[in-house]
Design an enzyme around this catalytic site. Sequence first.
Site, PDB file in Angstrom:
ATOM      1  N   GLU A 110     -18.448  37.021 -42.664  1.00 39.25           N
ATOM      2  CA  GLU A 110     -17.105  36.566 -42.426  1.00 39.25           C
ATOM      3  C   GLU A 110     -16.324  37.427 -41.450  1.00 39.25           C
ATOM      4  OE1 GLU A 110     -13.298  35.433 -45.394  1.00 39.25           O
ATOM      5  OE2 GLU A 110     -14.944  36.750 -46.023  1.00 39.25           O
ATOM      6  N   GLN A 157     -15.478  29.388 -53.290  1.00 40.89           N
ATOM      7  CA  GLN A 157     -16.055  30.818 -53.415  1.00 40.89           C
ATOM      8  C   GLN A 157     -15.287  31.381 -54.652  1.00 40.89           C
ATOM      9  OE1 GLN A 157     -14.370  34.119 -51.140  1.00 40.89           O
ATOM     10  NE2 GLN A 157     -16.596  34.083 -50.394  1.00 40.89           N
ATOM     11  N   GLY A 158     -16.070  31.779 -55.763  1.00 39.41           N
ATOM     12  CA  GLY A 158     -15.448  32.199 -56.970  1.00 39.41           C
ATOM     13  C   GLY A 158     -15.638  33.902 -56.977  1.00 39.41           C
ATOM     14  N   SER A 203     -12.595  36.892 -56.111  1.00 37.89           N
ATOM     15  CA  SER A 203     -11.550  37.356 -56.658  1.00 37.89           C
ATOM     16  C   SER A 203     -11.316  37.096 -58.068  1.00 37.89           C
ATOM     17  CB  SER A 203     -10.281  37.160 -55.730  1.00 37.89           C
ATOM     18  OG  SER A 203     -10.801  37.461 -54.291  1.00 37.89           O
ATOM     19  N   SER A 245     -11.237  28.721 -52.934  1.00 40.61           N
ATOM     20  CA  SER A 245     -10.480  27.945 -51.686  1.00 40.61           C
ATOM     21  C   SER A 245     -11.458  26.360 -52.053  1.00 40.61           C
ATOM     22  CB  SER A 245     -10.796  28.415 -50.311  1.00 40.61           C
ATOM     23  OG  SER A 245     -11.972  28.869 -50.231  1.00 40.61           O
TER      24      SER A 245
END
Lengths: 384, 294
Positions: free
Chosen positions: A246, A128-129, A131, A163
């Site tokens: 989530e 996941q990109g 932040s 992550s």
Amino acid sequence: MDLTYTEEEEAFRAKLREWLGQVLPTLPPKPDPNDWPGRRTYDMGWQRRLYEAGYAGLHWPVDAGGQGATPTQHLIFLEETERAGAPYVGANFVGLLHAGPTIAAEGTAQQKQQWLPPILRGDEVWCQGFSEPDAGSDLAALRTKAVRDGDEYVITGFKIWTSHAEVADWCELLVRTEPSAPKHRGISWLAMPMDAPGVTIRPLRTLAGSTEFAEMFLDEVRVPVANRVGEENDGWRVTMVTLSFERGTAFVGEVVACRRTLTALAGEARKNGRWDDPALRRKLALLSAEFAALWRLTQWNVSESEATGGVPGIGGSVFKLRYSHARQELYDTAAEVLGAGALDLDHEWVLDRLSSLSYTIAAGTSQIQQNIIAERILGLPKGR
Amino acid sequence: MHFQLTDDQRALQQGMRELLAGRFDRDALRAAVERPGTLDRALWRELGEAGFFALRLPEDDGGVGLGAPEAVLLFEEAGRALLPGPLIATHLAAGVVKGAADGSVVVTQADGPLIEWYEAADAVAGEEITDGATVPVRSVDPLTPLHRLHEPAAAGDPLVGLFTAAEQLGSAARTTEMAVQYAGEREQFGAAIGSFQAVKHLCAQMLARTELARAAVYAAAVTGDLADIASAKLLADEAAVRCARDCLQVHGGMGFTWEADVHLHLKRAWVRKERWVSQGALTELLAELLVEVG
């Protein structure tokens, strides 16, 4: 109000238990926690077994390759796999819980066909990109820019808290496609291949010493426009679909595990004599009540989403707020039980204590959760 | 599994809320505060007619034939409205003490070292209380007259704990609403105080506390399990007391006045917290269960 499971649900549970009993002894030994390629192989091997047994994407819609199971069946699945000590979702976390559901909800037929089966089969890992150093709680302030060049975007920027980046094949990436628009309206959601030229990964060491997160530098990375999910500049809305997933059932297994840890803490305290301290017994009892209630709240939320057919709503934010604090309290109490042993990194509770510190920060800090509850549920006015 | 209210349960809840809004509104509440120790007998009979006391009696015995989950919804409404009187004792006496079921008789019962509404009640359930066995207490709650027993009674039925928890839940939900309403109206520094994060976060924590307690109380009503009831009582006590305190804080100076209703919720929550089994004994019970499971 009914807490008993239907015959159908019990049959599902029995079949799952039987399968877990057969498959778990056949798993290879767990890899070293710092061996990321080894962990990828292990996690994806487990996903492959789930796929072959018909448990992959259990709660995903059938047209997305899922099993179309009810929220209650999904709850049973998470409860039983945790009880049996089955592997966690691991490296497949983003694919199964973020990127996959987003593609299933917002992607074209071709995009679903391209990306969803490899996630379900355990062939491809997603990261996941989202932040950035200056876009944390204020995620919509992200600045990584994507400039259109023919049928490609040219992307330049800097992501953090990515992550499993080291072992990922794809990245669900949020980029700014319209710099002059209000911040929520200039963002797009892209699927970026991690082997594209210009992607540089630098592992980020957490305070627990682990490196499951990374920093990701993007230098004129070219991504086809066809890899965009949803309309251009509609990426914020597309992303919110993901984030509510989530906050839904992501922690079900962990609540089951926390309740088991509490029992183990009581057992340890009896052995080492600290059980004689009434203040400690009181803390453990209050945690027991708290986690029992968190489990009931989970059942309440699942039943609600089953009735409304919607993604988890109100209860999700309340759960996240209370659970993240309860988990930290649990491991602080574990440290009291361990005494000097709480300084020994070889004890799993000590590592769990360190990692619990992220729970009130990740996926929306407790402060942001309270803003969400106050403004969206209680209707208090927006402010600063 | 379907852990949500059924349509019938929603209707029951709504019906009781409407009955109490009509018969025990704020004016009635404040009037009751001004004449301590007096029960509204007409309202008591209306509650009886509405099935409040006979709710769990079998239909063959003239009852409504419903169960603990439905009773919990009614006690939650009573807690919201701060309805005074020995409601739980009379409810539990239905079918045992004549006249309890239809609300023609007010029944109280000793609970540990205390007995509520001893002088106003027509009957005492359980062990008989002899003359001179009680001494009046200057009760902190203007709506709950108390007597102290020289010889504490045995811990009551777990249903006392469950229904008390339901009342606490109703009170917590109500003080959360009161705080949110006040925070949205009261202006300081040129803005509604509810727009400030410090106030907002108090309100958010109130809701979280209440909703977690709700899940625990409703689940305990469904299972009837002693550990579930103990957990629910602890969480609901905490929710009612803590939410009343936070509601008082959100109200600022107004919260410290006799005129604001906040103190009535806080004081009743303190009274209910003492009911059934002490907090210390409840935590010891849950601690022992952790060892047994292990």
